[in-house]
Design a protein around this motif. Structure first.
Motif, PDB file in Angstrom:
ATOM      1  N   ASN A  31       1.222  -1.324  -0.350  1.00 28.35           N
ATOM      2  CA  ASN A  31      -0.036   0.053   0.660  1.00 28.35           C
ATOM      3  C   ASN A  31       0.634   1.068  -0.053  1.00 28.35           C
ATOM      4  O   ASN A  31       1.773   1.377   0.965  1.00 28.35           O
ATOM      5  CB  ASN A  31      -1.149   0.140   1.487  1.00 28.35           C
ATOM      6  N   ILE A  32       0.814   2.072  -1.039  1.00 28.37           N
ATOM      7  CA  ILE A  32       1.766   3.336  -1.086  1.00 28.37           C
ATOM      8  C   ILE A  32       1.501   4.034  -1.548  1.00 28.37           C
ATOM      9  O   ILE A  32       0.392   4.691  -2.281  1.00 28.37           O
ATOM     10  CB  ILE A  32       2.552   2.701  -2.514  1.00 28.37           C
ATOM     11  N   ALA A  33       1.549   4.857  -0.483  1.00 29.84           N
ATOM     12  CA  ALA A  33       0.850   6.786  -0.311  1.00 29.84           C
ATOM     13  C   ALA A  33       1.533   7.764  -1.472  1.00 29.84           C
ATOM     14  O   ALA A  33       2.755   7.423  -1.174  1.00 29.84           O
ATOM     15  CB  ALA A  33       0.555   7.202   1.041  1.00 29.84           C
ATOM     16  N   ILE A  34       1.173   8.426  -1.660  1.00 28.37           N
ATOM     17  CA  ILE A  34       1.733   9.434  -2.512  1.00 28.37           C
ATOM     18  C   ILE A  34       1.993  10.493  -2.754  1.00 28.37           C
ATOM     19  O   ILE A  34       0.355  10.823  -2.599  1.00 28.37           O
ATOM     20  CB  ILE A  34       1.736   8.953  -4.931  1.00 28.37           C
ATOM     21  N   TRP A  35       2.463  11.875  -2.294  1.00 31.44           N
ATOM     22  CA  TRP A  35       2.725  13.100  -2.340  1.00 31.44           C
ATOM     23  C   TRP A  35       2.893  13.688  -3.108  1.00 31.44           C
ATOM     24  O   TRP A  35       3.405  13.835  -3.435  1.00 31.44           O
ATOM     25  CB  TRP A  35       2.990  13.710  -1.232  1.00 31.44           C
ATOM     26  N   TYR A  36       2.116  15.523  -3.733  1.00 31.51           N
ATOM     27  CA  TYR A  36       3.095  15.149  -5.244  1.00 31.51           C
ATOM     28  C   TYR A  36       2.179  16.673  -5.598  1.00 31.51           C
ATOM     29  O   TYR A  36       0.905  17.024  -5.091  1.00 31.51           O
ATOM     30  CB  TYR A  36       2.698  14.401  -6.185  1.00 31.51           C
ATOM     31  N   LYS A  37       2.482  17.509  -6.078  1.00 31.49           N
ATOM     32  CA  LYS A  37       2.043  19.497  -6.197  1.00 31.49           C
ATOM     33  C   LYS A  37       1.069  18.980  -7.110  1.00 31.49           C
ATOM     34  O   LYS A  37       0.794  18.363  -7.990  1.00 31.49           O
ATOM     35  CB  LYS A  37       2.386  19.844  -6.830  1.00 31.49           C
ATOM     36  N   ALA A  38      -0.603  19.378  -7.414  1.00 33.35           N
ATOM     37  CA  ALA A  38      -1.318  19.375  -7.832  1.00 33.35           C
ATOM     38  C   ALA A  38      -2.060  20.617  -7.407  1.00 33.35           C
ATOM     39  O   ALA A  38      -1.993  21.832  -7.338  1.00 33.35           O
ATOM     40  CB  ALA A  38      -2.658  18.221  -7.379  1.00 33.35           C
ATOM     41  N   ASN A  39      -3.155  20.371  -9.113  1.00 36.34           N
ATOM     42  CA  ASN A  39      -3.468  21.821  -9.361  1.00 36.34           C
ATOM     43  C   ASN A  39      -5.132  21.639  -8.048  1.00 36.34           C
ATOM     44  O   ASN A  39      -6.292  20.427  -8.135  1.00 36.34           O
ATOM     45  CB  ASN A  39      -4.789  21.625 -10.989  1.00 36.34           C
ATOM     46  N   ASN A  40      -5.298  22.535  -7.499  1.00 39.99           N
ATOM     47  CA  ASN A  40      -6.070  23.154  -6.130  1.00 39.99           C
ATOM     48  C   ASN A  40      -8.162  23.640  -7.308  1.00 39.99           C
ATOM     49  O   ASN A  40      -7.737  24.206  -7.283  1.00 39.99           O
ATOM     50  CB  ASN A  40      -6.420  23.556  -5.366  1.00 39.99           C
ATOM     51  N   GLN A  41      -8.460  22.415  -7.526  1.00 46.11           N
ATOM     52  CA  GLN A  41      -9.466  21.701  -8.132  1.00 46.11           C
ATOM     53  C   GLN A  41     -10.669  21.153  -8.028  1.00 46.11           C
ATOM     54  O   GLN A  41     -11.531  21.837  -8.562  1.00 46.11           O
ATOM     55  CB  GLN A  41      -9.422  21.571 -10.149  1.00 46.11           C
ATOM     56  N   GLN A  42     -10.130  20.985  -6.653  1.00 49.20           N
ATOM     57  CA  GLN A  42     -11.653  20.325  -5.832  1.00 49.20           C
ATOM     58  C   GLN A  42     -11.476  20.138  -4.341  1.00 49.20           C
ATOM     59  O   GLN A  42     -10.374  21.079  -4.006  1.00 49.20           O
ATOM     60  CB  GLN A  42     -11.596  18.455  -6.372  1.00 49.20           C
ATOM     61  N   ASP A  43     -12.422  20.062  -3.982  1.00 50.69           N
ATOM     62  CA  ASP A  43     -12.331  20.010  -1.636  1.00 50.69           C
ATOM     63  C   ASP A  43     -10.766  19.116  -1.239  1.00 50.69           C
ATOM     64  O   ASP A  43     -10.945  18.151  -2.407  1.00 50.69           O
ATOM     65  CB  ASP A  43     -13.527  19.461  -1.550  1.00 50.69           C
ATOM     66  N   ASN A  44     -10.622  20.255  -0.427  1.00 51.82           N
ATOM     67  CA  ASN A  44      -9.611  18.835   0.219  1.00 51.82           C
ATOM     68  C   ASN A  44     -10.619  18.422   1.295  1.00 51.82           C
ATOM     69  O   ASN A  44     -11.482  18.508   1.746  1.00 51.82           O
ATOM     70  CB  ASN A  44      -9.496  20.577   1.769  1.00 51.82           C
ATOM     71  N   VAL A  45      -9.136  16.899   1.377  1.00 50.50           N
ATOM     72  CA  VAL A  45     -10.241  15.778   2.273  1.00 50.50           C
ATOM     73  C   VAL A  45      -9.036  15.475   3.285  1.00 50.50           C
ATOM     74  O   VAL A  45      -7.416  16.098   2.511  1.00 50.50           O
ATOM     75  CB  VAL A  45     -10.162  14.264   1.635  1.00 50.50           C
ATOM     76  N   MET A  46      -8.982  14.840   4.460  1.00 55.91           N
ATOM     77  CA  MET A  46      -7.827  15.308   5.617  1.00 55.91           C
ATOM     78  C   MET A  46      -8.140  13.717   5.494  1.00 55.91           C
ATOM     79  O   MET A  46      -8.544  12.290   5.437  1.00 55.91           O
ATOM     80  CB  MET A  46      -8.871  15.071   7.194  1.00 55.91           C
ATOM     81  N   VAL A  47      -5.909  13.441   5.479  1.00 55.22           N
ATOM     82  CA  VAL A  47      -6.037  12.284   5.965  1.00 55.22           C
ATOM     83  C   VAL A  47      -4.643  12.025   6.955  1.00 55.22           C
ATOM     84  O   VAL A  47      -3.707  13.783   6.903  1.00 55.22           O
ATOM     85  CB  VAL A  47      -4.488  11.892   4.051  1.00 55.22           C
ATOM     86  N   GLY A  48      -4.507  11.099   7.429  1.00 55.28           N
ATOM     87  CA  GLY A  48      -3.503  10.798   8.629  1.00 55.28           C
ATOM     88  C   GLY A  48      -4.337  11.530  10.088  1.00 55.28           C
ATOM     89  O   GLY A  48      -3.249  11.495  10.585  1.00 55.28           O
ATOM     90  N   ASP A  49      -5.564  11.752   9.987  1.00 55.99           N
ATOM     91  CA  ASP A  49      -5.697  12.137  11.163  1.00 55.99           C
ATOM     92  C   ASP A  49      -6.137  11.316  11.914  1.00 55.99           C
ATOM     93  O   ASP A  49      -7.028  10.433  12.050  1.00 55.99           O
ATOM     94  CB  ASP A  49      -7.100  13.770  11.074  1.00 55.99           C
ATOM     95  N   SER A  50      -6.046  11.603  13.804  1.00 53.83           N
ATOM     96  CA  SER A  50      -7.014  10.823  14.122  1.00 53.83           C
ATOM     97  C   SER A  50      -6.868  11.148  15.806  1.00 53.83           C
ATOM     98  O   SER A  50      -6.179  12.072  15.815  1.00 53.83           O
ATOM     99  CB  SER A  50      -5.996   9.555  14.553  1.00 53.83           C
ATOM    100  N   ALA A  51      -7.494  10.557  16.096  1.00 53.36           N
ATOM    101  CA  ALA A  51      -7.557  10.873  18.282  1.00 53.36           C
ATOM    102  C   ALA A  51      -5.763  11.243  18.690  1.00 53.36           C
ATOM    103  O   ALA A  51      -5.866  12.186  19.706  1.00 53.36           O
ATOM    104  CB  ALA A  51      -8.240   9.771  19.239  1.00 53.36           C
ATOM    105  N   ILE A  52      -5.413  11.272  18.407  1.00 49.84           N
ATOM    106  CA  ILE A  52      -3.262  11.056  18.612  1.00 49.84           C
ATOM    107  C   ILE A  52      -2.973  12.016  18.124  1.00 49.84           C
ATOM    108  O   ILE A  52      -2.490  12.815  18.151  1.00 49.84           O
ATOM    109  CB  ILE A  52      -2.712  10.068  18.464  1.00 49.84           C
ATOM    110  N   PHE A  53      -2.970  12.585  16.569  1.00 51.05           N
ATOM    111  CA  PHE A  53      -1.894  13.087  15.470  1.00 51.05           C
ATOM    112  C   PHE A  53      -3.306  13.753  14.923  1.00 51.05           C
ATOM    113  O   PHE A  53      -3.734  13.794  13.926  1.00 51.05           O
ATOM    114  CB  PHE A  53      -1.422  11.953  14.477  1.00 51.05           C
ATOM    115  N   TYR A  54      -2.149  15.216  14.360  1.00 49.32           N
ATOM    116  CA  TYR A  54      -3.144  16.129  13.261  1.00 49.32           C
ATOM    117  C   TYR A  54      -2.418  15.481  12.367  1.00 49.32           C
ATOM    118  O   TYR A  54      -1.763  15.152  11.670  1.00 49.32           O
ATOM    119  CB  TYR A  54      -2.366  17.530  13.346  1.00 49.32           C
TER     120      TYR A  54
END
Length: 342
Positions: free
Chosen positions: A40-63
């Motif tokens: 399971n591979i997560a990939i981050w990259y620069k993108a065009n802001n043409q849609q709503d944001n979603v939250m990833v990696g958020d939990s009761a412990i971590f932002y």
């Protein structure tokens, strides 16, 4: 109006549009699913802001972080360096999401697999005891990006760096060409038995001769270790033979079984002085290199298991976010110095 000025205006509009509306894109790829070790591979990259944001990696412990899920990458017709990340033992791809996000904002393409058997939600001794597969996970991650139809054309495959924390540090150093010696490790543990690595022989298969094989991937052009562990099993010759730039960062406050002088300091005894940089962050602890914790995180963790709150503790007066900013500056400065620019 001349063709020159028309072309200039078009260029400026295009450039402004890309920079004004760019943000961090995020996608997950499930790679090699038919094998015994799918990733399971997560990939981050620069993108065009043409849609709503979603939250990833958020939990009761971590932002977590707001990202553009599955958004198309910015089309700037340039090749961008690839950085592969390796998490620590019992962690996950999200542990270095703060770093992945910051690097993606600057234009790097960042990919991080969950290492089977050694993740928070997948503690499987059959997988974890095959430690030699960890560096191969990063090699497979690079293969995955080469095959990805969306991002492959945006990646400069001649400029790949690897960054790892804790056991992830060991992973990227092995990928850079360091060779493990199980007998050397066993002997060293008779002297430094308090080190965390010496307590994980069974879980990580640290007496398995298969660990002594070369795990070198020549596609890696530089590496960065963040308070690496288990490194005293690497042979001095193999460390001396590494001929790519490296940045070694240690934590100045020992949690009791991860002495930076014995671990990261060991690397610097043998790595090329002209190619390697060593720094210790005085007020960082081992877990300062993972996500920023929420206000009640320590209380929640201690309720789950006594002593677990340590993963949200740092060693001084600075906040973890402030420590992260220093780490990001050190890493981006290092990458710039070796001309690994986005």
């Amino acid at each position: 109006m001349t063709k020159f000025y028309i072309g200039l205006i078009v260029y400026l509009i295009f450039t402004f549009s890309n920079h004004a509306y760019s943000a961090v894109g995020f996608k997950q790829i499930y790679y090699d699913e038919q094998s015994n070790r799918p990733l399971n591979i997560a990939i981050w990259y620069k993108a065009n802001n043409q849609q709503d944001n979603v939250m990833v990696g958020d939990s009761a412990i971590f932002y977590g972080y707001k990202v553009l899920f599955n958004a198309p990458p910015v089309l700037d017709y340039r090749k961008h360096p690839l950085i592969v990340l390796s998490h620590g033992y019992g962690g996950s791809q999200q542990n270095l999401s703060w770093l992945a996000y910051a690097l993606a904002e600057k234009g790097y393409i960042v990919a991080a697999p969950n290492h089977p058997g050694t993740t928070l939600f997948n503690r499987d001794i059959d997988q974890s005891s095959k430690l030699w597969l960890r560096p191969q996970d990063l090699s497979k991650t690079i293969d995955c990006l080469i095959e990805d139809k969306t991002l492959a054309n945006s990646i400069d495959m001649n400029n790949i760096s690897a960054i790892g924390h804790s056991l992830g540090g060991w992973t990227v150093i092995a990928l850079a060409g360091a060779k493990f010696d199980t007998e050397l490790f066993k002997q060293d543990c008779t002297i430094h038995s308090h080190l965390k690595a010496c307590q994980l022989v069974t879980e990580l298969g640290l007496d398995n001769p298969k660990l002594n094989q070369s795990l070198f991937d020549p596609r890696i052009k530089s590496f960065i270790s963040l308070d690496a562990g288990l490194v005293r099993g690497f042979t001095s010759k193999s460390l001396k033979d590494i001929n790519i730039p490296s940045l070694i960062i240690g934590a100045g406050v020992d949690v009791g079984d991860m002495d930076a002088e014995l671990e990261s300091g060991y690397l610097m005894q043998f790595l090329s002085k002209s190619l390697s940089t060593y720094t210790v962050i005085p007020d960082a602890m081992h877990f300062s290199f993972i996500q920023v914790c929420k206000p009640k995180a320590i209380e929640i963790l201690e309720q789950e298991a006594q002593g677990e709150g340590i993963i949200c503790k740092d060693g001084g007066k600075r906040t973890r976010a402030e420590i992260h900013r220093e780490i990001i500056k050190q890493i981006t400065t290092f990458l710039a110095q070796i001309n690994l620019n986005p």
